[in-house]
Write an enzyme that holds these catalytic residues in place. Structure first.
Site, PDB file in Angstrom:
ATOM      1  NE  ARG A 270      -1.813   1.559   3.652  1.00 28.57           N
ATOM      2  CZ  ARG A 270      -1.445   0.942   4.774  1.00 28.57           C
ATOM      3  NH1 ARG A 270      -1.853  -0.287   5.012  1.00 28.57           N
ATOM      4  NH2 ARG A 270      -0.677   1.542   5.658  1.00 28.57           N
ATOM      5  CG  HIS A 274      -5.294   1.798   7.008  1.00 25.55           C
ATOM      6  ND1 HIS A 274      -6.481   2.237   7.559  1.00 25.55           N
ATOM      7  CD2 HIS A 274      -5.438   0.467   6.821  1.00 25.55           C
ATOM      8  CE1 HIS A 274      -7.297   1.205   7.701  1.00 25.55           C
ATOM      9  NE2 HIS A 274      -6.697   0.128   7.271  1.00 25.55           N
ATOM     10  CE1 TYR A 284       2.158   2.189   8.267  1.00 21.47           C
ATOM     11  CE2 TYR A 284       1.197   3.889   9.659  1.00 21.47           C
ATOM     12  CZ  TYR A 284       1.172   3.129   8.503  1.00 21.47           C
ATOM     13  OH  TYR A 284       0.163   3.313   7.582  1.00 21.47           O
TER      14      TYR A 284
END
Length: 370
Positions: A270, A274, A284
């Site tokens: 991705r 998100h 992250y």
């Protein structure tokens, strides 16, 4: 003398066997070259089908670009970006037909649209409008927000198709995060036990919402979770559109023949947040990791491959993007012109038959003109 008992008790070897059991299915390398001729032939993709597949992937790309912009402008509600997953989503869905039933998650709007769901309704769904949940004449359900729940639903629909001896199946998607949910395994277990007509696809994009896949589970491959349910399970290069199509095509053939479900794990990424609801992927993961995955984007290798076959060009792509953008412009206008819902109407559409408390609320808001 070899000891069978000690061999069985060799736990370290078991982990290695698991790791070695799942070879990654690839047909097209990152430079757009066919690396498995037999695999490409098995896909049975004519030139016309290759062009149609490319167009669907471009449509997903443009739809994502426009949806992200609309979300930033405050003109959409929930939006889950799909950039980088054009092969994992569009190429797999290309292998199914109108009779097959799609059970999408919230990131699977492109597959719904490829199936015939109007773009303006997808925008209404994002805004929370009840018309965005009306699926008349199309074999798809609305996007599931409960993580993994669509696997249980697909198992039920697939079992119904098997009992009716239909030449059709249910197919569904979740992410690597979804594979950590109980519903995901329970759906596969039910489908496996009753040999339901179902294809389960786990899009392993590495981070769920923000948790790296290695922290989510000790399983060497997410596909191995299908083995616990007695399901044939494979790992596919999720950036390779042809491999993704081939895997879904063969899985569909297997399950509609009455052999039970199949699990496909697509190794993808991705490349954007998100969701557009405040997620920052750089909290992250590193910018460098995103840049490395960008080099593997599905559209890059498909462009090269089709250009080498004289089936695609920059001019063709530019013209088609304009066509898709015009379609999206019309969809935005149509969604904007749909009558806004009142509070009373939101409550009315929550249940088929409102309860006593809801009936009181509906009347209260109606009297206030809301």
């Amino acid at each position: 003398m070899t000891s069978q008992a000690l061999e069985i008790l060799n736990f370290e070897q078991q982990l290695q066997v698991q790791d070695d059991s799942f070879k990654e299915l690839s047909v097209l390398d990152k430079d757009g070259n066919i690396i498995d001729e037999a695999g490409f032939e098995a896909a049975e993709l004519s030139d016309d089908k290759l062009v149609e597949l490319m167009k669907r992937m471009i449509k997903q790309l443009v739809l994502n670009e426009r949806s992200v912009k609309l979300a930033k402008q405050g003109r959409l509600g929930f939006v889950a970006p799909t950039r980088g997953q054009e092969a994992s989503q569009t190429a797999t869905s290309f292998a199914f037909n109108d009779a097959d039933y799609l059970m999408p998650g919230y990131r699977d709007i492109p597959q719904m649209i490829h199936k015939g769901f109007p773009i303006y309704k997808a925008f209404l769904w994002s805004r929370g409008h009840h018309e965005g949940n009306l699926m008349e004449g199309i074999n798809t359900w609305f996007p599931q927000i409960i993580i993994g729940a669509q696997f249980v639903e697909a198992a039920g629909i697939g079992l119904g198709m098997k009992k009716r001896q239909l030449d059709a199946c249910a197919y569904t998607y979740t992410g690597d995060g979804g594979s950590s949910q109980g519903d995901t395994y329970e759906g596969m277990n039910i489908a496996g036990a009753f040999k339901a007509n179902a294809v389960f696809i786990i899009q392993n994009n590495g981070y769920a919402i923000s948790t790296p896949r290695k922290v989510q589970t000790a399983a060497t491959h997410l596909a191995s979770k299908g083995w616990g349910a007695g399901i044939p399970s494979i790992v596919v290069d999720g950036m390779d559109a042809i491999a993704c199509y081939l895997a879904a095509k063969k899985a569909r053939e297997w399950t509609v023949a009455g052999n039970g479900p199949v699990l496909i794990e697509t190794m993808t990424d991705r490349l954007e947040p998100h969701s557009m609801s405040g997620d920052d992927p750089l909290r992250y993961r590193t910018k460098e990791s995103i840049e490395e995955w960008q080099k593997l984007e599905p559209l890059i290798r498909m462009r090269i491959f089709l250009e080498n076959k004289n089936l695609w060009s920059e001019a063709i792509e530019s013209e088609y993007k304009e066509e898709v953008n015009a379609e999206i412009d019309d969809a935005v206008k149509k969604a904007d012109n749909v009558q806004k819902q009142k509070v009373s109407e939101f409550i009315e559409t929550t249940f088929e038959q409102p309860g006593f408390v809801q009936a009181e609320q509906i009347e209260k808001f109606r009297e206030a003109g809301k």
